[in-house]
Design a protein around this motif. Structure first.
Motif, PDB file in Angstrom:
ATOM      1  N   THR A  58       0.803  -1.207   0.000  1.00  0.00           N
ATOM      2  CA  THR A  58       0.000   0.000   0.000  1.00  0.00           C
ATOM      3  C   THR A  58       0.845   1.271   0.000  1.00  0.00           C
ATOM      4  N   THR A  59       0.244   2.351  -0.469  1.00  0.00           N
ATOM      5  CA  THR A  59       0.859   3.671  -0.393  1.00  0.00           C
ATOM      6  C   THR A  59       0.834   4.116   1.068  1.00  0.00           C
ATOM      7  N   VAL A  60       1.900   4.807   1.495  1.00  0.00           N
ATOM      8  CA  VAL A  60       2.032   5.185   2.902  1.00  0.00           C
ATOM      9  C   VAL A  60       2.296   6.682   3.011  1.00  0.00           C
ATOM     10  N   LEU A  61       1.655   7.334   3.997  1.00  0.00           N
ATOM     11  CA  LEU A  61       1.939   8.724   4.339  1.00  0.00           C
ATOM     12  C   LEU A  61       2.481   8.742   5.757  1.00  0.00           C
ATOM     13  N   ILE A  62       3.676   9.300   5.913  1.00  0.00           N
ATOM     14  CA  ILE A  62       4.306   9.426   7.222  1.00  0.00           C
ATOM     15  C   ILE A  62       4.228  10.900   7.614  1.00  0.00           C
ATOM     16  N   ASN A  63       3.640  11.163   8.769  1.00  0.00           N
ATOM     17  CA  ASN A  63       3.478  12.534   9.224  1.00  0.00           C
ATOM     18  C   ASN A  63       4.244  12.698  10.530  1.00  0.00           C
ATOM     19  N   GLY A  64       5.039  13.763  10.619  1.00  0.00           N
ATOM     20  CA  GLY A  64       5.780  14.015  11.846  1.00  0.00           C
ATOM     21  C   GLY A  64       6.615  15.264  11.728  1.00  0.00           C
ATOM     22  N   THR A  68      12.278  13.893  13.135  1.00  0.00           N
ATOM     23  CA  THR A  68      11.759  12.766  13.912  1.00  0.00           C
ATOM     24  C   THR A  68      12.042  11.406  13.281  1.00  0.00           C
ATOM     25  N   GLY A  69      12.692  11.379  12.126  1.00  0.00           N
ATOM     26  CA  GLY A  69      13.072  10.104  11.528  1.00  0.00           C
ATOM     27  C   GLY A  69      12.111   9.570  10.492  1.00  0.00           C
ATOM     28  N   LYS A  70      11.415  10.452   9.798  1.00  0.00           N
ATOM     29  CA  LYS A  70      10.465   9.999   8.773  1.00  0.00           C
ATOM     30  C   LYS A  70      11.173   9.228   7.658  1.00  0.00           C
ATOM     31  N   GLU A  71      12.352   9.690   7.244  1.00  0.00           N
ATOM     32  CA  GLU A  71      13.094   8.996   6.187  1.00  0.00           C
ATOM     33  C   GLU A  71      13.572   7.624   6.664  1.00  0.00           C
ATOM     34  N   LEU A  72      13.957   7.518   7.916  1.00  0.00           N
ATOM     35  CA  LEU A  72      14.367   6.228   8.489  1.00  0.00           C
ATOM     36  C   LEU A  72      13.200   5.244   8.472  1.00  0.00           C
ATOM     37  N   ILE A  73      12.012   5.716   8.827  1.00  0.00           N
ATOM     38  CA  ILE A  73      10.827   4.860   8.811  1.00  0.00           C
ATOM     39  C   ILE A  73      10.502   4.428   7.381  1.00  0.00           C
ATOM     40  N   ALA A  74      10.608   5.370   6.425  1.00  0.00           N
ATOM     41  CA  ALA A  74      10.365   5.034   5.017  1.00  0.00           C
ATOM     42  C   ALA A  74      11.351   3.963   4.554  1.00  0.00           C
ATOM     43  N   GLY A  75      12.610   4.116   4.916  1.00  0.00           N
ATOM     44  CA  GLY A  75      13.616   3.117   4.552  1.00  0.00           C
ATOM     45  C   GLY A  75      13.331   1.765   5.179  1.00  0.00           C
ATOM     46  N   GLY A 130      10.314  -0.952  -7.398  1.00  0.00           N
ATOM     47  CA  GLY A 130      10.746  -0.650  -6.036  1.00  0.00           C
ATOM     48  C   GLY A 130       9.859   0.383  -5.379  1.00  0.00           C
ATOM     49  N   THR A 131      10.504   1.274  -4.625  1.00  0.00           N
ATOM     50  CA  THR A 131       9.785   2.252  -3.819  1.00  0.00           C
ATOM     51  C   THR A 131      10.281   3.653  -4.129  1.00  0.00           C
ATOM     52  N   LEU A 132       9.349   4.602  -4.233  1.00  0.00           N
ATOM     53  CA  LEU A 132       9.669   6.017  -4.390  1.00  0.00           C
ATOM     54  C   LEU A 132       9.257   6.728  -3.112  1.00  0.00           C
ATOM     55  N   PHE A 133      10.219   7.408  -2.473  1.00  0.00           N
ATOM     56  CA  PHE A 133       9.960   8.160  -1.240  1.00  0.00           C
ATOM     57  C   PHE A 133       9.944   9.637  -1.569  1.00  0.00           C
ATOM     58  N   LEU A 134       8.788  10.273  -1.366  1.00  0.00           N
ATOM     59  CA  LEU A 134       8.628  11.700  -1.603  1.00  0.00           C
ATOM     60  C   LEU A 134       8.591  12.411  -0.259  1.00  0.00           C
ATOM     61  N   ASP A 135       9.702  13.064   0.088  1.00  0.00           N
ATOM     62  CA  ASP A 135       9.810  13.780   1.353  1.00  0.00           C
ATOM     63  C   ASP A 135       9.252  15.187   1.189  1.00  0.00           C
ATOM     64  N   ILE A 173       5.868   6.075  -0.935  1.00  0.00           N
ATOM     65  CA  ILE A 173       5.862   6.463   0.480  1.00  0.00           C
ATOM     66  C   ILE A 173       6.093   7.967   0.475  1.00  0.00           C
ATOM     67  N   ALA A 174       5.225   8.706   1.138  1.00  0.00           N
ATOM     68  CA  ALA A 174       5.347  10.146   1.214  1.00  0.00           C
ATOM     69  C   ALA A 174       5.469  10.560   2.673  1.00  0.00           C
ATOM     70  N   ALA A 175       6.116  11.699   2.889  1.00  0.00           N
ATOM     71  CA  ALA A 175       6.276  12.216   4.242  1.00  0.00           C
ATOM     72  C   ALA A 175       6.081  13.709   4.245  1.00  0.00           C
ATOM     73  N   THR A 176       5.590  14.206   5.376  1.00  0.00           N
ATOM     74  CA  THR A 176       5.409  15.646   5.518  1.00  0.00           C
ATOM     75  C   THR A 176       5.431  16.013   7.001  1.00  0.00           C
ATOM     76  N   ASN A 177       5.769  17.259   7.259  1.00  0.00           N
ATOM     77  CA  ASN A 177       5.679  17.779   8.624  1.00  0.00           C
ATOM     78  C   ASN A 177       4.460  18.682   8.759  1.00  0.00           C
ATOM     79  N   ARG A 178       3.667  18.793   7.710  1.00  0.00           N
ATOM     80  CA  ARG A 178       2.475  19.641   7.701  1.00  0.00           C
ATOM     81  C   ARG A 178       1.226  18.822   8.001  1.00  0.00           C
ATOM     82  N   ASN A 179       0.205  19.513   8.493  1.00  0.00           N
ATOM     83  CA  ASN A 179      -1.099  18.897   8.677  1.00  0.00           C
ATOM     84  C   ASN A 179      -1.833  19.016   7.348  1.00  0.00           C
ATOM     85  N   LEU A 180      -1.884  17.950   6.578  1.00  0.00           N
ATOM     86  CA  LEU A 180      -2.488  17.995   5.251  1.00  0.00           C
ATOM     87  C   LEU A 180      -4.001  18.058   5.328  1.00  0.00           C
TER      88      LEU A 180
END
Length: 180
Positions: A58-64, A68-75, A130-135, A173-180
């Motif tokens: 599944t597609t994943v959104l990491i918010n933090g 806080t280690g969002k890229e580590l979690i994505a990896g 594979g996986t694309l991580f959009l920070d 996998i996407a990550a953001t520090n904003r409240n989307l």
């Protein structure tokens, strides 16, 4: 002399291949769950969810918050998934202007814009299988988000300036520090 040059090139090629294999093996070790250090209950709950999500496709959104280690979690998600043997491609969306970001993600054809003197494959193609991580995806324009949505839904896109449809199989996998 020609034979020596060929032998030297072959040995150098073999050395580089061994080095790449070693680095790929080491990189995977960094993202093993046992190597993520932290004893807080919150981190343990996050890791429990990450372990479950890693097994899915599944597609994943990491918010933090920042740092806080969002890229580590994505990896960790990628390297513990069925896609672990394929590319893990990272893009910092906040670091690029919108037109450059689209070229980075989707690639472009020769002559698509001023300075596009050759064809360039984008990050979606590089991550195929594979996986694309959009920070920092929260910094991306709605127009670019719509194009990414098409890739997620249809598994296809066109390079900038192109007409040929390119099919890809990419986990996002996407990550953001904003409240989307």
């Amino acid at each position: 002399e020609e034979m020596e040059v060929k032998i030297d090139k072959a040995l150098e090629h073999r050395r580089l291949r061994n080095e790449v294999d070693y680095l790929r093996h080491e990189q995977g070790g960094i993202y093993q769950f046992d190597n993520i250090i932290g004893a807080s209950g919150a981190l343990q709950r996050v890791l429990d969810v990450v372990k479950k999500v890693a097994k899915s496709n599944t597609t994943v959104l990491i918010n933090g918050e920042t740092g806080t280690g969002k890229e580590l979690i994505a990896g960790a998600i990628h390297h513990n998934s069925m896609r672990a043997a394929r590319n893990f491609v990272k893009v910092n969306c906040a670091a690029l202007q919108e037109n450059l970001l689209e070229s980075e993600l989707f690639g472009h054809e020769r002559g698509a814009f001023t300075g596009a003197d050759k064809q360039r494959i984008g990050r979606f193609e590089q991550a195929d299988g594979g996986t694309l991580f959009l920070d920092e995806i929260g910094d991306m324009s709605a127009n670019t988000q719509a194009k990414i949505l098409r890739v997620l839904q249809e598994h296809e896109f066109e390079r900038l300036g192109g007409t040929r449809t390119i099919r890809v199989d990419v986990r996002l996998i996407a990550a953001t520090n904003r409240n989307l």
